[in-house]
Design an enzyme around this catalytic site. Structure first.
Site, PDB file in Angstrom:
ATOM      1  N   CYS A 117     -47.030 -44.599   1.017  1.00 21.71           N
ATOM      2  CA  CYS A 117     -45.794 -43.691   0.276  1.00 21.71           C
ATOM      3  C   CYS A 117     -45.854 -43.179   1.804  1.00 21.71           C
ATOM      4  CB  CYS A 117     -47.134 -42.692  -0.049  1.00 21.71           C
ATOM      5  SG  CYS A 117     -46.581 -40.700   0.067  1.00 21.71           S
TER       6      CYS A 117
ATOM      7  N   CYS B  34     -59.481 -37.599  -5.318  1.00 21.15           N
ATOM      8  CA  CYS B  34     -58.860 -36.701  -4.357  1.00 21.15           C
ATOM      9  C   CYS B  34     -58.461 -37.393  -3.635  1.00 21.15           C
ATOM     10  CB  CYS B  34     -58.319 -35.800  -4.643  1.00 21.15           C
ATOM     11  SG  CYS B  34     -56.354 -34.925  -4.411  1.00 21.15           S
TER      12      CYS B  34
ATOM     13  N   CYS C  62     -55.511 -42.390 -13.843  1.00 22.97           N
ATOM     14  CA  CYS C  62     -55.657 -42.402 -12.587  1.00 22.97           C
ATOM     15  C   CYS C  62     -53.889 -43.195 -11.960  1.00 22.97           C
ATOM     16  CB  CYS C  62     -55.677 -41.192 -11.788  1.00 22.97           C
ATOM     17  SG  CYS C  62     -54.856 -40.907  -9.741  1.00 22.97           S
TER      18      CYS C  62
ATOM     19  N   CYS D   5     -48.346 -36.439   4.144  1.00 22.54           N
ATOM     20  CA  CYS D   5     -49.264 -35.971   3.993  1.00 22.54           C
ATOM     21  C   CYS D   5     -51.119 -36.026   4.930  1.00 22.54           C
ATOM     22  CB  CYS D   5     -49.925 -35.737   3.109  1.00 22.54           C
ATOM     23  SG  CYS D   5     -48.538 -34.731   2.088  1.00 22.54           S
TER      24      CYS D   5
ATOM     25  N   SER E 281     -47.671 -35.468 -11.099  1.00 22.01           N
ATOM     26  CA  SER E 281     -47.667 -34.623  -9.649  1.00 22.01           C
ATOM     27  C   SER E 281     -46.584 -35.371  -8.503  1.00 22.01           C
ATOM     28  CB  SER E 281     -49.134 -35.343  -9.263  1.00 22.01           C
ATOM     29  OG  SER E 281     -49.106 -34.570  -7.989  1.00 22.01           O
TER      30      SER E 281
ATOM     31  N   GLY F 223     -48.988 -42.734  -3.753  1.00 21.54           N
ATOM     32  CA  GLY F 223     -47.152 -42.658  -3.682  1.00 21.54           C
ATOM     33  C   GLY F 223     -47.016 -41.395  -4.458  1.00 21.54           C
TER      34      GLY F 223
ATOM     35  N   GLU G  35     -53.891 -48.689  -6.297  1.00 22.67           N
ATOM     36  CA  GLU G  35     -55.230 -48.832  -7.160  1.00 22.67           C
ATOM     37  C   GLU G  35     -54.624 -48.028  -8.453  1.00 22.67           C
ATOM     38  OE1 GLU G  35     -58.937 -49.252  -3.371  1.00 22.67           O
ATOM     39  OE2 GLU G  35     -57.789 -47.302  -3.812  1.00 22.67           O
TER      40      GLU G  35
ATOM     41  N   HIS H  23     -51.845 -26.382  -1.503  1.00 29.36           N
ATOM     42  CA  HIS H  23     -53.060 -26.652   0.064  1.00 29.36           C
ATOM     43  C   HIS H  23     -52.537 -25.767   0.713  1.00 29.36           C
ATOM     44  CE1 HIS H  23     -54.019 -30.380  -2.385  1.00 29.36           C
ATOM     45  NE2 HIS H  23     -52.370 -31.341  -1.791  1.00 29.36           N
TER      46      HIS H  23
ATOM     47  N   HIS I  36     -62.673 -34.593   0.620  1.00 26.65           N
ATOM     48  CA  HIS I  36     -63.122 -35.855   0.047  1.00 26.65           C
ATOM     49  C   HIS I  36     -62.715 -36.435   2.078  1.00 26.65           C
ATOM     50  CE1 HIS I  36     -62.392 -35.441  -4.010  1.00 26.65           C
ATOM     51  NE2 HIS I  36     -63.300 -34.468  -4.269  1.00 26.65           N
TER      52      HIS I  36
ATOM     53  N   SER J 154     -48.420 -29.992  -5.588  1.00 24.69           N
ATOM     54  CA  SER J 154     -49.426 -30.002  -4.362  1.00 24.69           C
ATOM     55  C   SER J 154     -48.756 -29.169  -3.672  1.00 24.69           C
ATOM     56  CB  SER J 154     -49.666 -31.713  -3.764  1.00 24.69           C
ATOM     57  OG  SER J 154     -49.655 -32.155  -4.495  1.00 24.69           O
TER      58      SER J 154
ATOM     59  N   CYS K 272     -54.417 -37.179   3.329  1.00 26.75           N
ATOM     60  CA  CYS K 272     -54.559 -38.228   1.978  1.00 26.75           C
ATOM     61  C   CYS K 272     -54.534 -40.150   2.746  1.00 26.75           C
ATOM     62  CB  CYS K 272     -53.072 -37.814   1.620  1.00 26.75           C
ATOM     63  SG  CYS K 272     -53.367 -39.452   0.380  1.00 26.75           S
TER      64      CYS K 272
END
Length: 361
Positions: free
Chosen positions: A132, A350, A125, A136, A209, A177, A112, A233, A307, A231, A139
């Site tokens: 991936c 995200c 994006c 995480c 990123s 990814g 996507e 967090h 999210h 990243s 995600c």
């Protein structure tokens, strides 16, 4: 295995995503003069050719020779979803119209790209992998596992094949990814985007990123001038490891120590991405530890509302909590902003990309 070049598959090798030296090798193989490589590059990236017959600068015999062995590599998105806020999520096949966009992996999952219009900016994006490896927990992409690396053709196709392509102002490698897990193809895509024979974009229009995979990250920083986002967090190792298993291999403090060797005070920018969960990483203790982690690094912080995704127990931090966190970082000398959430209603925000069918065109 280099699947793009595997003749057994029946797929032709795409010209899209090739660098100028690669096109020069094709030209030489075709028996054409060297300057034909720049003509091909111009047709691919400026003229946005969809088929080899559009390369009218080349003799008809050369075009026929190319068509037998190569394809342009353009493929339109399969599906799209439109958000109430104007965000558009596009679903791309990893194999389509005679081309395999995966260099490694077994596929089985589409990818996507998300178009985000915002006043005078139009950002895309893009994805660099199907799935991936990083795992995480928060995600959707990471939870599905790894399905393959996108070729530079698969990356550039996302950029050139959306309807809004020619209005784009910015590209962010923040889709599906880990870009540094596929660094060679990401670097090729960045070269196509920024080289004078390609799209000739300023590298300041591109942000890549990463979770901080240092081997690839160093290559990116040494070989390009694009912006970088890391990243984070959580500033605490054990807590970050619980969210991001890669903390074991690439501790955040080691990543930030490595960043001190690069200049982010001028045209290139470094940012830290920080998703916020209620009662998990959003108190003043975390803000102060994050400021300590970033001490000595010219780095700004993007605070991101979590999210919700299936199978992860967590709630987004309240708006006022995020604002206090931001203000505390700013008071400690760290520039921090709260990133506006976009596309959540179409699972385009995200951490929500999965490569699964979501809406018909």
């Amino acid at each position: 295995m280099d699947k793009v070049n595997d003749a057994v598959t029946g797929f032709k090798r795409p010209l899209l995503g090739m660098t100028l030296p690669e096109l020069e090798a094709v030209v030489k193989e075709a028996g054409l003069r060297p300057f034909a490589a720049k003509q091909m590059a111009r047709r691919l990236y400026v003229g946005r050719a969809k088929n080899i017959d559009e390369m009218t600068e080349l003799p008809k015999s050369a075009r026929q020779w190319l068509a037998e062995r190569y394809t342009i590599g353009r493929s339109a998105p399969k599906l799209e979803s439109r958000s109430a806020d104007g965000t558009v999520k596009y679903l791309f096949a990893t194999r389509g119209e005679g081309v395999d966009y995966l260099t490694h992996g077994e596929g089985g999952r589409d990818v996507e790209a998300v178009y985000i219009p915002d006043k005078d900016r139009a950002t895309l994006c893009v994805s660099s992998q199907a799935g991936c490896r990083m795992g995480c927990r928060f995600c959707m992409t990471g939870r599905q596992g790894y399905h393959g690396d996108l070729s530079s053709a698969g990356i550039i196709n996302q950029i050139l094949s959306i309807p809004e392509s020619e209005s784009l102002t910015n590209i962010v490698f923040m889709g599906m990814g880990e870009p540094m897990d596929n660094v060679a193809e990401v670097l090729k895509a960045v070269e196509v985007l920024t080289a004078p024979w390609g799209l000739a974009w300023s590298p300041r229009r591109i942000t890549v990123s990463s979770i901080g995979k240092l081997d690839g990250l160093r290559r990116l920083l040494d070989e390009t001038k694009v912006h970088v986002a890391i990243s984070v967090h959580s500033p605490f190792p054990s807590e970050r490891e619980g969210l991001m298993p890669v903390e074991r291999a690439y501790p955040a403090y080691k990543v930030m120590e490595a960043m001190k060797k690069y200049d982010f005070a001028h045209q290139r920018r470094l940012s830290a991405e920080y998703i916020m969960w209620k009662g998990v990483n959003d108190d003043m203790r975390h803000a102060e530890a994050l400021a300590r982690l970033l001490r000595g690094v010219d780095c700004r912080v993007n605070l991101i509302r979590f999210h919700a995704i299936p199978g992860f127990d967590g709630e987004p931090s309240d708006k006022d909590v995020m604002e206090r966190f931001r203000d505390r970082l700013n008071s400690l000398g760290v520039i921090a902003t709260i990133r506006a959430s976009r596309g959540e209603d179409i699972e385009a925000a995200c951490g929500m990309l999965s490569g699964e069918k979501s809406a018909e065109l």
